[in-house]
Each structure stands twice: as C-alpha cells, then as structure tokens.
Design a protein around this motif. Sequence first.
Motif, PDB file in Angstrom:
ATOM      1  N   PRO A   9       8.058   6.081  16.636  1.00  0.00           N
ATOM      2  CA  PRO A   9       8.486   7.456  16.344  1.00  0.00           C
ATOM      3  C   PRO A   9       7.845   8.029  15.091  1.00  0.00           C
ATOM      4  O   PRO A   9       7.734   9.243  14.958  1.00  0.00           O
ATOM      5  CB  PRO A   9      10.004   7.311  16.146  1.00  0.00           C
ATOM      6  N   TYR A  10       7.424   7.149  14.188  1.00  0.00           N
ATOM      7  CA  TYR A  10       6.851   7.626  12.937  1.00  0.00           C
ATOM      8  C   TYR A  10       5.555   8.390  13.160  1.00  0.00           C
ATOM      9  O   TYR A  10       5.180   9.222  12.346  1.00  0.00           O
ATOM     10  CB  TYR A  10       6.591   6.428  12.016  1.00  0.00           C
ATOM     11  N   LEU A  31       8.870  16.508  17.084  1.00  0.00           N
ATOM     12  CA  LEU A  31      10.191  15.944  16.807  1.00  0.00           C
ATOM     13  C   LEU A  31      11.266  17.029  16.872  1.00  0.00           C
ATOM     14  O   LEU A  31      12.289  16.871  17.529  1.00  0.00           O
ATOM     15  CB  LEU A  31      10.149  15.316  15.418  1.00  0.00           C
ATOM     16  N   GLU A  56      16.275  12.077  11.463  1.00  0.00           N
ATOM     17  CA  GLU A  56      15.267  11.608  10.507  1.00  0.00           C
ATOM     18  C   GLU A  56      15.258  10.094  10.403  1.00  0.00           C
ATOM     19  O   GLU A  56      14.202   9.485  10.208  1.00  0.00           O
ATOM     20  CB  GLU A  56      15.515  12.237   9.132  1.00  0.00           C
ATOM     21  N   GLN A 103      13.320   8.746  13.223  1.00  0.00           N
ATOM     22  CA  GLN A 103      11.881   8.884  13.083  1.00  0.00           C
ATOM     23  C   GLN A 103      11.295   7.938  12.051  1.00  0.00           C
ATOM     24  O   GLN A 103      10.242   7.373  12.252  1.00  0.00           O
ATOM     25  CB  GLN A 103      11.511  10.318  12.703  1.00  0.00           C
ATOM     26  N   SER A 104      11.969   7.764  10.919  1.00  0.00           N
ATOM     27  CA  SER A 104      11.233   7.172   9.806  1.00  0.00           C
ATOM     28  C   SER A 104      11.686   5.782   9.397  1.00  0.00           C
ATOM     29  O   SER A 104      11.083   5.211   8.503  1.00  0.00           O
ATOM     30  CB  SER A 104      11.316   8.110   8.601  1.00  0.00           C
TER      31      SER A 104
END
Lengths: 289, 312
Positions: free
Chosen positions: B132-133, B140, B183, B186-187
């Motif tokens: 996902p990053y 996104l 978030e 994603q990260s």
Amino acid sequence: MKSFDRGILSSYDLKKGKVKAAYAIMNLLIIAMMCCMVYPILISLFNGLKLNTEVNSFPPTFLPKEWHFENYAKAWNYIDLPFYFKNTMLLFAGNMVVTILVLGLASYALSKMNMPFKSGIQYYFLMTLFIPATTYMIPNFINLKDLGLMGSFAAVWLPAGANAFFLLLLKTFMDGIHMEIFESARIDGASELRCFFQIAFPLSIPIFATLSIFVFATAWNDWFWPSFILSQENKPLSAAIRDFVLNARRLDLNIRFAILSIVMVPPVIIFLFFQKFILRGLYLGGVKG
Amino acid sequence: MEQTTAVPMNGQHQPKTRQGTQRTGKYKRYLWGYLFLLPAVITFTLFLWLPIFKGVLNSFYIVDFVKGNSFAGFDNYKTIFADRDVMTAVKNTLYYMGLALAIGFWVPILIAIAISEMRRFQGFARVAAYLPYVVPFVVLYGVWRWLYDPVGPINAVLKAVGIGGISFMVDRNWSMISIVIMETWQSFGSAMLIYLAAVLSVPRDWYEAAEIDGAGIWSRIRHITLPAIKGQILLLLMLQLIATSQGFQTQFAMLDGGPNNATLTYALLIVKYAFVRLDYGVASALGVLMFLALSILAIFQYRINNRGGIGQ
C-alpha cells in the motif's frame, strides 16, 4: 535466506498444543492482514471493469459479473493522461539532474576535499533539517512568487537542490569511498571535476539509485505542492487526477476507478519488479519513514 | 648525523619553490572546493533560508501582492489569539497525534514480531505489508472514499456482523478516526520493515539461553525482543510525532477540514488562511508559532539520532 533454526519460539515450543494453536492463529491473522492490504488494490482494478450499476450495488461484489474492458479505454480518453504523465516524468528527470549536480558536487566537496570553514558550511546545510517544512510552507510559496518562478517547472526543479536529507545520505555514502583513489588520481593529474564525474559519481551509483526511488515517488505522489505552484499546462499526473477526477462531480464510479487504477499500476509494477532492490534501499533512507 | 644535516643544506634553493607551487596548488584546490559547494549554497539560501527568514519577517506585515507589504506590528499574532478556530485546530492536531499513536503506532511493532516468526512465505508477507505504501495518495483518497461509503464494502461487512451502518466520513466522531485508519493501512509497512530488520538481527542464542533458563514466550519478547528494538521504537516515535503534528494533506483532500471543522488541523488552518482567506501575514505568523512549538520535538529527535538509532 539462511535456513530458519529458531526465532523467539523454538521447535520445542511448537510441539506444545497451546503454543501450536496460538501460532496457527497468528499465521491466520497475518494472512488476514495480507488480504486487507491487497483487497483495496484489487477491488479498484476490478471496479474499473464493472458496470456502473454494479459498482453502486450493495453489498459490493468482488469480481465483476461482466467484464467491461472498454471502461479502461474510456478512462484513458477522459483526461489527457499521456500529457500529464510527460509532465511527471519531466519533473522527475529535472529533479534528478539537479540532485546529482548540486547535491552530488556539494557532498563530494564536503566528503573528499579540504578547505577552510568546511564544517561551518556543512552546518549551514544541515541546520535546515531541524526546521519543519510546514512552518515555512506559505513563505516558501511567497518566495517562489517573488523570484518569478511561479508556474514554471523551475519552481520545482531548483528547490530540489536544497535537500539536506539527501545531502546527508550522499555525504555519508561518499565518506565510505577510500581517499587513496582520489589521491592517486590527483597525482596523475586529474582535475577535481574529473575526480567527481569519473570516480566519485560512478562509485556512488547505488546511493543515487536509492535517491532516484525517493525522487520518483515524490514526483509521482505529490499533488498538494505542485497543484499550487505549477501552472495548468505544467501540472503533473497526481495533481491533475486530484483536480479532474477526485473533485469531479459528474463522473461514473467505474470510470473513476479505471482512471485511478491506471495511475496506481505503474508504481505497483515497478515496486514488485525491483522489490528486493527497493526494500534494501529503504533501510538506507529508512529514517525518512 | 651527516645525512640529516645534509638534506636542508643540499636543497636550500629547491624546497622554497616546491613549497610555493604546493601552496598555489592548495589554494587552487580550495577554489575548486568552494566552486563545488557554490550551487548548493545558492539553492539552500534561496529556497530554504530565505523563505524561513521571510516567514518571520512577514509575520509582522500585512502581505499584499498588488499594493506591497505594510508593517502591522503584532496585529497578525493578535488575530491568531482572537480566532477561535485556532484553538479548535490545536485540539484537533493533538487529537490526531494521539489517535495516530493509539491506532497506528503499535501495529508495525506487533506485525514485525509476528512476521519474524513465520517459517515460510516471510517474503510474501513483507511485500504485501509494504505494497500500500507505493499506492499514490490521490488514488488512496479516491479508493478509500468508496470503501468508507455508507454503501461501501466496510459497511457491508459491518452489516453482516450485525452492526448498523456508520457514516465514516460525515459523522464528526468518526471522521478523524477514519483518516487515521486509512493512513495506518497505507504507511505502517515502511515502519514495519525497519522493526523487522531489527527484530531479525537479535542473536538467536539469546532466546536459546533464555529458554534454557526457563523464560516463557512472553518474557522472551518482553525482556529480549522489545529492549533490542528500543532504539528504533524511540526514533520512529519521534518521527511519527513530527510527521503527524504537521499533517494536513489527507484532511484537506478527503474532507477539506470538515465536517464542521472536525478534521481541521493546525497545518490545514495555515493553508486555509493563505489560500482561502488570502491572509499571508497571519499564515506566516501561524507558521512561526508552530516552529516554536515543534523545535522542542526536533531537539529530542536530534538527541535520539545522535545516539545512533538510525542505520543499525
């Protein structure tokens, strides 16, 4: 990878029933995590292939009932993707050239040359790391306007040379190159420019490659800053997607997902292809988060 | 004896000229060094130090692109302390930082330890977590808006479990939480990889020794694994605090600070003062105040960096 002899758990632990069950649950949770990671990515690809009514149906389906590949053709023509792609690539290329020339030369000088006030100059660069970028975001905008760069690619290219984090990575890498190479080159009469371009730069290709990943990711991802400082015809892909796709009022969801998928696929493929290399580079710059 | 005296005697003439050429060579090399540094000095001055300096200066001025700036004294700061949105923004930023710690901070540590224990397919798990990053932010936002939709997949799952529909974006109790969850999705992968490298570099014999001494699995994790990655935990904690204290892009793109200012962070307020209210002086003053608050954090980060928490 070396064979796995033991971790926190030993093979003896795993023979116990309770531990075995917990270990199995843990593995299931990791599989669930992996599904959560991959699901949003796959569903946007598939949503791009569905009929608009199917995307809007509740509960949502995973695989399309009918495969409408023409959605992607429509998506391709909705905005001029190749044009914005070209802008993104121009930003990437320009940033890379500036990084190599400005930061490469500076880090070579800081690492392999001697001169008075060197450490003072180094502090002048590195002090900027302690000032969070958001705090001078608006002055930065005004400054670019005052310098007359607003709207042009130069407004992104030139500031790419003012990156203390990259400078630090480059200098640390060049510190690892042996001084003897440069000394013998100098004795043989090589100029400093030649020492940089024919010795230091080729030997630093690994770190420049790592930086190129960061620079590419920024060029591809960054939408906020470019959408304010670049003019309409210079906007990169992500800023255009934000303006014309995310904020579009009348755009069918399936076409929207098809466009988003087109933008998402290149970085994902690049990542999967160079995965080993990228993950190794990540540790180098891991601090960047 | 003879030889040592003979050397200076012999070449009284020569060393002088050699020293002379050496010195000019040195200056020439200094000159090259400064030439190499010059472009960087210029860019750092023009694009970092100049805006920083202008920010402090502009905070005392009314910035007008057409008529020119006029001195305003402390008026900009007075405006800030009179504006109730500023207090809301500070509270929201602290709430956002707290939520990001509560929801997002422990996830990569936990998953790194779990993945380090996998006997097979570790590589797959690693790639999946990081994947996902590489998804671009704009994608996104678009995808998660749909995932969070009242008739989207998350609500479909919740309904199947028997929980009523949650409007993740519109409900002001949920909007910030939804952003933090997105978030984190994603990260967390990038932080996870840093922890994973640290966990895997713990010598296996330590666990062996602890097990022989009768340490259970939890005490092995608590007394061996966690202390071994303490440096990374502290470093990433600082980095996360610094990043979330400045966060605004997601809030801006997903909800524009809404619903009813529930996701209006401090940095987003700066953006709004500048680009919506066109009050660049107040925006600069907000930046100066933010810098004063954040410099405390930055000093901590510097200390941790210097202890060598980075490249291990």
